[in-house]
Design a protein around this motif. Structure first.
Motif, PDB file in Angstrom:
ATOM      1  N   LYS A 333      -2.392   0.089 -13.171  1.00 33.32           N
ATOM      2  CA  LYS A 333      -3.043  -0.939 -14.261  1.00 33.32           C
ATOM      3  C   LYS A 333      -2.693  -1.909 -13.758  1.00 33.32           C
ATOM      4  N   ASP A 334      -3.502  -3.280 -12.799  1.00 38.49           N
ATOM      5  CA  ASP A 334      -2.957  -5.045 -13.367  1.00 38.49           C
ATOM      6  C   ASP A 334      -2.957  -5.745 -15.109  1.00 38.49           C
ATOM      7  N   LEU A 335      -2.991  -5.574 -15.583  1.00 34.34           N
ATOM      8  CA  LEU A 335      -2.902  -6.388 -17.006  1.00 34.34           C
ATOM      9  C   LEU A 335      -3.738  -7.556 -17.079  1.00 34.34           C
ATOM     10  N   ARG A 336      -3.955  -7.895 -15.854  1.00 36.82           N
ATOM     11  CA  ARG A 336      -4.487  -9.536 -16.027  1.00 36.82           C
ATOM     12  C   ARG A 336      -5.890  -9.190 -15.754  1.00 36.82           C
ATOM     13  N   THR A 337      -6.578  -8.564 -14.988  1.00 39.41           N
ATOM     14  CA  THR A 337      -7.497  -8.092 -14.796  1.00 39.41           C
ATOM     15  C   THR A 337      -8.102  -6.778 -15.220  1.00 39.41           C
ATOM     16  N   ASN A 338      -7.565  -6.037 -14.560  1.00 36.93           N
ATOM     17  CA  ASN A 338      -7.633  -4.731 -15.653  1.00 36.93           C
ATOM     18  C   ASN A 338      -7.910  -4.011 -13.993  1.00 36.93           C
ATOM     19  N   HIS A 339      -7.566  -4.171 -13.418  1.00 32.43           N
ATOM     20  CA  HIS A 339      -7.734  -3.690 -11.583  1.00 32.43           C
ATOM     21  C   HIS A 339      -6.795  -2.567 -12.289  1.00 32.43           C
ATOM     22  N   GLU A 340      -7.761  -1.146 -11.797  1.00 32.19           N
ATOM     23  CA  GLU A 340      -6.338   0.306 -11.524  1.00 32.19           C
ATOM     24  C   GLU A 340      -7.125   1.344 -10.425  1.00 32.19           C
ATOM     25  N   GLU A 341      -5.980   1.293 -10.275  1.00 28.70           N
ATOM     26  CA  GLU A 341      -6.135   3.196  -9.115  1.00 28.70           C
ATOM     27  C   GLU A 341      -4.948   3.658  -9.805  1.00 28.70           C
ATOM     28  N   GLY A 342      -5.518   5.502  -9.044  1.00 35.88           N
ATOM     29  CA  GLY A 342      -5.742   6.164 -10.014  1.00 35.88           C
ATOM     30  C   GLY A 342      -4.039   7.035  -8.891  1.00 35.88           C
ATOM     31  N   ASN A 343      -4.156   6.914  -7.788  1.00 38.63           N
ATOM     32  CA  ASN A 343      -3.177   6.587  -7.066  1.00 38.63           C
ATOM     33  C   ASN A 343      -1.950   5.900  -6.614  1.00 38.63           C
ATOM     34  N   PRO A 344      -1.091   6.313  -7.320  1.00 39.66           N
ATOM     35  CA  PRO A 344       0.551   5.101  -6.861  1.00 39.66           C
ATOM     36  C   PRO A 344       1.149   5.637  -5.804  1.00 39.66           C
ATOM     37  N   SER A 345       0.925   7.439  -5.433  1.00 33.40           N
ATOM     38  CA  SER A 345       1.461   6.919  -3.743  1.00 33.40           C
ATOM     39  C   SER A 345       0.987   6.105  -2.994  1.00 33.40           C
ATOM     40  N   SER A 346      -0.510   6.220  -3.317  1.00 38.41           N
ATOM     41  CA  SER A 346      -0.609   5.333  -2.473  1.00 38.41           C
ATOM     42  C   SER A 346      -0.197   3.931  -2.081  1.00 38.41           C
ATOM     43  N   VAL A 347      -0.062   3.014  -3.482  1.00 39.43           N
ATOM     44  CA  VAL A 347       0.049   2.236  -3.117  1.00 39.43           C
ATOM     45  C   VAL A 347       1.117   1.596  -3.454  1.00 39.43           C
ATOM     46  N   PHE A 348       1.949   2.751  -3.858  1.00 40.23           N
ATOM     47  CA  PHE A 348       3.552   2.368  -3.040  1.00 40.23           C
ATOM     48  C   PHE A 348       3.815   2.517  -1.687  1.00 40.23           C
ATOM     49  N   ASP A 349       2.390   2.798  -1.237  1.00 43.45           N
ATOM     50  CA  ASP A 349       2.590   2.871   0.752  1.00 43.45           C
ATOM     51  C   ASP A 349       1.647   1.740   0.874  1.00 43.45           C
ATOM     52  N   GLY A 350       1.179   0.225  -0.035  1.00 40.72           N
ATOM     53  CA  GLY A 350       1.072  -0.439   1.083  1.00 40.72           C
ATOM     54  C   GLY A 350      -0.082  -0.763   0.123  1.00 40.72           C
ATOM     55  N   ALA A 351      -0.547   0.132  -0.367  1.00 43.79           N
ATOM     56  CA  ALA A 351      -2.703  -0.049  -0.904  1.00 43.79           C
ATOM     57  C   ALA A 351      -2.188  -1.238  -2.122  1.00 43.79           C
ATOM     58  N   ILE A 352      -2.255  -2.783  -1.311  1.00 44.42           N
ATOM     59  CA  ILE A 352      -2.953  -2.961  -2.846  1.00 44.42           C
ATOM     60  C   ILE A 352      -3.416  -4.099  -2.452  1.00 44.42           C
ATOM     61  N   ASP A 353      -4.583  -4.304  -1.356  1.00 45.94           N
ATOM     62  CA  ASP A 353      -6.072  -5.282  -1.207  1.00 45.94           C
ATOM     63  C   ASP A 353      -6.305  -5.126  -2.812  1.00 45.94           C
ATOM     64  N   GLY A 354      -6.503  -3.999  -3.555  1.00 48.95           N
ATOM     65  CA  GLY A 354      -8.238  -4.258  -4.549  1.00 48.95           C
ATOM     66  C   GLY A 354      -7.420  -4.895  -5.564  1.00 48.95           C
ATOM     67  N   PHE A 355      -5.870  -5.432  -6.416  1.00 41.82           N
ATOM     68  CA  PHE A 355      -4.971  -5.692  -6.688  1.00 41.82           C
ATOM     69  C   PHE A 355      -4.925  -7.617  -6.344  1.00 41.82           C
ATOM     70  N   ILE A 356      -4.765  -7.056  -5.085  1.00 44.24           N
ATOM     71  CA  ILE A 356      -4.864  -8.768  -3.796  1.00 44.24           C
ATOM     72  C   ILE A 356      -6.052  -9.482  -4.621  1.00 44.24           C
ATOM     73  N   ASP A 357      -6.641  -8.735  -4.512  1.00 48.62           N
ATOM     74  CA  ASP A 357      -8.754  -9.149  -4.526  1.00 48.62           C
ATOM     75  C   ASP A 357      -8.604 -10.066  -5.640  1.00 48.62           C
TER      76      ASP A 357
END
Length: 371
Positions: A333-357
Motif C-alpha cells: 500500500k502506498d501511504l500517499r495515494t492509498n493505491h494498494e495491491e494484494g499480490n506482493p510477489s507480483s509487485v516485487f517482480d516489477g508490477a508497479i505501474d499502478g503505484f507509479i501512475d
C-alpha cells in the motif's frame, strides 16, 4: 452496451485526446521536429558523437510523440466504423471486438494522460536511482536488493535500458547500497515518485525463531546531468578516494584499485562508482552523478525559498511512503495515494505501474493545489 453508449464513449475519447493535444502543445512538437531534422541532416553532425546522439534521440522521441497521437486519432476513427458495422449487421461477435478495442483505447489514453503530467523541469531526463538499506539489519539489506531487482525488472518489461553503476554488498546477504541508471525519455519524471522510505514487514528468513521483522530501505531518484547544465564543482570541494572493487562476500573483482569514492565536502554528499573498467571512467561517472545530485539540491533549495516567500508551510510526503506487508496478511500500500495491491510477489517482480501512475496523478494534484 447499446450503440448510443458507444457513441458517447467515442465522444469522450475524442474530448480526452483533444485535451491531451492542447497540454502537449502539438504545434511546438512539430516545430521541434522540423528544427531537429535540420540539425540531424547537418554534414558535420557526427563530428561530435555525443551531441549527435542527443539530437537523434530527441528527434526520435518527438516523432514518437507525434505518431502516438496520430495513431490514437486513427484508432478512434476505426472504432467508429466498427460500431456502425456492428449495428448494421447486428453482429454480437463484432460488438465483442468493439468492447475489447474500447477497453484497449481507454488504457492507451490513460497512459498518454500520465505522460502529459510529466512537465517538471527535469522530467524528460534519464534517471539515476540509489537504494540504501535502512533500519532492520540483514533484513533491510535483503530488502534493498529486492527493491533493486523490482525496479530493474520493471524497466526490463518496458524495454528501458539500465546500467548498474555501483553496488556495495552487505556481509551476510543483500546490499548496503546500489546505484543504477535508467535510460529512457521521461525516466526521471516517471520514477521520481518512487523516492522515499519503503517499509517491509515479513517473517524474517534470517531469524531462526521465525519472528516477524520490520525493515526499511531508502530510494533516491535524481535526473542524470547533461553537459549543458553547467554545474561546476571546484576541485577544492571534492575529496576523491580510490579503493579496490569488491563483489559479494568481499571477493576481489578487479586486480587494480579502480573504484572511486567521491565526497562533496560542503554538503557531505558521497558517490561511489566501481562498475566501469578503469579508475578514470569510474571518476567520470562519479562526477556526473555528483553533479546530478547537486543540481537537484540546488533546485530543492530554490523551491524551498519560493515556498517560504509564498508562506507555504505544507509538509512533504513524509519518510514512509509505501508499506510491503507479507505477514500477517499480504498487501502493498502506498501511504500517499492509498493505491494498494494484494499480490506482493507480483509487485516485487516489477508490477508497479499502478503505484507509479497513482503517484504521478497524486503529485500533479498536489502541484495544482499549490498554484
Amino acid at each position: 452496451m447499446a450503440e448510443t453508449d458507444y457513441t458517447a464513449e467515442i465522444a469522450q475519447l475524442r474530448s480526452t485526446l483533444s485535451n491531451i493535444e492542447q497540454v502537449s502543445d502539438m504545434e511546438q512538437i512539430k516545430a521541434d521536429i522540423t528544427r531537429l531534422e535540420a540539425e540531424a541532416s547537418a554534414p558535420d553532425l557526427w563530428d561530435d558523437p555525443e551531441a549527435a546522439q542527443k539530437v537523434t534521440s530527441k528527434l526520435s522521441h518527438r516523432q514518437t510523440e507525434l505518431e502516438r497521437v496520430a495513431k490514437l486519432e486513427q484508432r478512434i476513427d476505426d472504432m467508429e466504423v466498427m460500431v456502425e458495422l456492428a449495428a448494421e449487421e447486428d453482429d454480437d461477435s463484432a460488438r465483442e471486438d468493439v468492447a475489447k478495442e474500447l477497453e484497449a483505447l481507454r488504457k492507451t489514453m490513460s497512459d498518454l494522460e500520465i505522460v502529459t503530467l510529466l512537465s517538471g523541469e527535469y522530467d524528460e531526463r534519464d534517471a539515476v536511482i540509489t537504494i540504501r538499506a535502512g533500519a532492520g539489519g540483514v533484513d533491510a539489506a535483503d530488502f534493498a536488493e529486492i527493491l533493486m531487482r523490482m525496479y530493474l525488472r520493471w524497466a526490463e518489461q518496458r524495454g528501458w535500458a539500465t546500467k548498474v553503476m555501483d553496488t556495495a554488498y552487505a556481509e551476510e546477504a543483500g546490499l548496503k547500497s546500489a546505484t543504477f541508471e535508467v535510460k529512457a525519455p521521461y525516466a526521471f519524471g516517471t520514477l521520481s515518485v518512487e523516492a522515499g522510505t519503503h517499509r517491509l514487514v515479513r517473517i524474517s528468513p534470517f531469524d531462526n525463531q521465525g519472528r516477524r521483522q520490520t525493515s526499511f530501505a531508502a530510494v533516491e531518484v535524481i535526473p542524470l546531468i547533461e553537459s549543458d547544465d553547467s554545474v561546476e564543482i571546484p576541485e577544492a570541494e571534492l575529496k576523491v578516494d580510490v579503493f579496490r572493487s569488491s563483489g559479494p562476500g568481499g571477493q576481489s573483482v578487479n586486480t587494480t584499485d579502480s573504484a572511486v569514492r567521491m565526497t562533496h565536502i560542503p554538503t557531505g554528499i558521497v558517490v561511489s562508482m566501481q562498475n566501469e573498467k578503469s579508475q578514470i571512467q569510474n571518476r567520470a561517472a562519479a562526477l556526473r552523478v555528483m553533479q546530478s545530485r547537486l543540481l537537484l539540491v540546488r533546485k530543492a533549495e530554490e523551491d524551498a525559498k519560493k515556498k517560504e516567500m509564498a508562506g507555504d508551510v505544507k509538509a512533504s510526503w513524509g519518510d514512509q511512503m509505501r508499506s510491503y506487508v507479507l505477514n500477517p496478511y499480504q498487501m502493498v500500500k502506498d501511504l500517499r495515494t492509498n493505491h494498494e495491491e494484494g499480490n506482493p510477489s507480483s509487485v516485487f517482480d516489477g508490477a508497479i505501474d499502478g503505484f507509479i501512475d497513482a503517484g504521478i496523478r497524486w503529485r500533479a494534484g498536489a502541484r495544482h493545489g499549490e498554484d
